[in-house]
Scaffold this active site. Structure first.
Site, PDB file in Angstrom:
ATOM      1  N   TYR A 114      -1.996  -1.234  10.561  1.00 58.64           N
ATOM      2  CA  TYR A 114      -1.968  -1.448   8.864  1.00 58.64           C
ATOM      3  C   TYR A 114      -0.692  -0.950   8.461  1.00 58.64           C
ATOM      4  O   TYR A 114       0.116  -1.592   7.592  1.00 58.64           O
ATOM      5  CB  TYR A 114      -3.264  -0.586   8.386  1.00 58.64           C
ATOM      6  CG  TYR A 114      -3.484  -0.735   6.981  1.00 58.64           C
ATOM      7  CD1 TYR A 114      -4.028  -1.962   6.578  1.00 58.64           C
ATOM      8  CD2 TYR A 114      -2.887   0.138   5.754  1.00 58.64           C
ATOM      9  CE1 TYR A 114      -4.316  -2.272   5.250  1.00 58.64           C
ATOM     10  CE2 TYR A 114      -3.100  -0.390   4.480  1.00 58.64           C
ATOM     11  CZ  TYR A 114      -3.881  -1.239   4.192  1.00 58.64           C
ATOM     12  OH  TYR A 114      -4.211  -1.534   2.821  1.00 58.64           O
TER      13      TYR A 114
ATOM     14  N   SER B 138       0.921  -1.076   0.128  1.00 60.83           N
ATOM     15  CA  SER B 138      -0.078   0.001   0.057  1.00 60.83           C
ATOM     16  C   SER B 138       0.952   0.975  -0.050  1.00 60.83           C
ATOM     17  O   SER B 138       2.007   1.041   0.265  1.00 60.83           O
ATOM     18  CB  SER B 138      -0.897   0.029   1.352  1.00 60.83           C
ATOM     19  OG  SER B 138      -1.484   1.209   1.334  1.00 60.83           O
TER      20      SER B 138
END
Length: 264
Positions: free
Chosen positions: A159, A146
């Site tokens: 995350y 990401s």
């Protein structure tokens, strides 16, 4: 007839019953790869998805519902792939979850779950498929990281930590395999309108009292200069490139596809 670069090969895509994973699975099937889907969902809908992809692209498909937080279930899935397809040639580690809270309030069980699914699962799948890939001296491991593997955002500690860790795992595995026919790389998407991101849009619309469309624009304007979402099809095309001979020397890369997010 166009030559398909993955004819006769098998791709395992985790978290592929929807969103980014499904987009990548379809792109790989379009290049002739047999597909092993993984993920949760309605059994009839998943069966229909398998049948549709098999029919559209003329490939074999299967589904395994391994819980990616459980190493024993991951091992069972990799054995299933070996038994049914002779092994995994292309591994796409896409499964992921999100939880949002300040560090001081972050529930321990949520931290553990995010790390297990977003990071540790990629270690387990990789270590289990590598003996098969080494025996063939060919393989592709693609880790879906990401932009949050490259930069941080508030309230996303687990995350961001997992995705940064996934890039570290990508680099080390690529270096260990640098003199083989196996490449390991990561893709770092910006905002993609997946169910996960739609929840953020819905929450913003409710919080600010605005329409869903305005909430989408507001979310993108915060981070993504292009003002457009990355699509699963975009990411699928990049995954296909990473599987091609043109990418033989792309090793340990963190390839951002983010509308300019990390260029700022």
């Amino acid at each position: 007839m166009t030559n398909k670069i993955l004819n006769g090969k098998t791709a395992l895509v985790t978290g592929s019953t929807s969103g980014i994973g499904l987009g990548i699975a379809r792109a790989l099937a379009g290049q002739g790869a047999n597909i092993i889907f993984n993920g949760f969902g309605d059994a009839a809908e998943i069966a229909a998805l398998q049948a549709d992809v098999a029919s559209e692209f003329g490939v074999r498909t299967a589904h395994h519902n391994a819980d990616m937080s459980k190493p024993a279930e991951i091992a069972t899935m990799i054995q299933f792939a070996a038994d049914q397809f002779g092994g995994v040639d292309v591994l796409v580690n896409n499964a992921g979850i999100q939880f949002v809270a300040d560090v001081v309030d972050f529930p321990i069980e949520k931290w553990d779950a995010v790390i297990a699914i977003n990071l540790s699962s990629a270690f387990h799948t990789s270590r289990l498929v590598l003996p098969q890939m080494k025996a063939k001296n060919w393989g592709r491991i693609i880790n879906l990281a990401s932009t949050h593997g490259l930069v941080g955002s508030v309230q996303k500690s687990a995350y961001v930590a997992a995705k940064h860790g996934l890039l570290g795992l990508t680099k080390v595995t690529a270096l260990e395999l640098a003199q083989t026919g196996i490449t390991v790389n990561a893709i770092c998407p910006g905002f993609v309108l997946t169910p996960l991101v739609q929840k953020q849009v819905d929450a913003r619309a409710a919080k600010d009292g605005i329409s869903n469309e305005l909430a989408k624009k507001a979310l993108l304007s915060d981070k993504q200069p292009s003002g457009e979402f990355v699509t699963p099809e975009d990411l699928g095309a990049l995954a296909v490139f990473m599987c091609s001979a043109a990418a033989n020397q792309v090793r340990g890369a963190a390839w951002n596809m983010d509308g300019g997010w990390v260029a700022q």
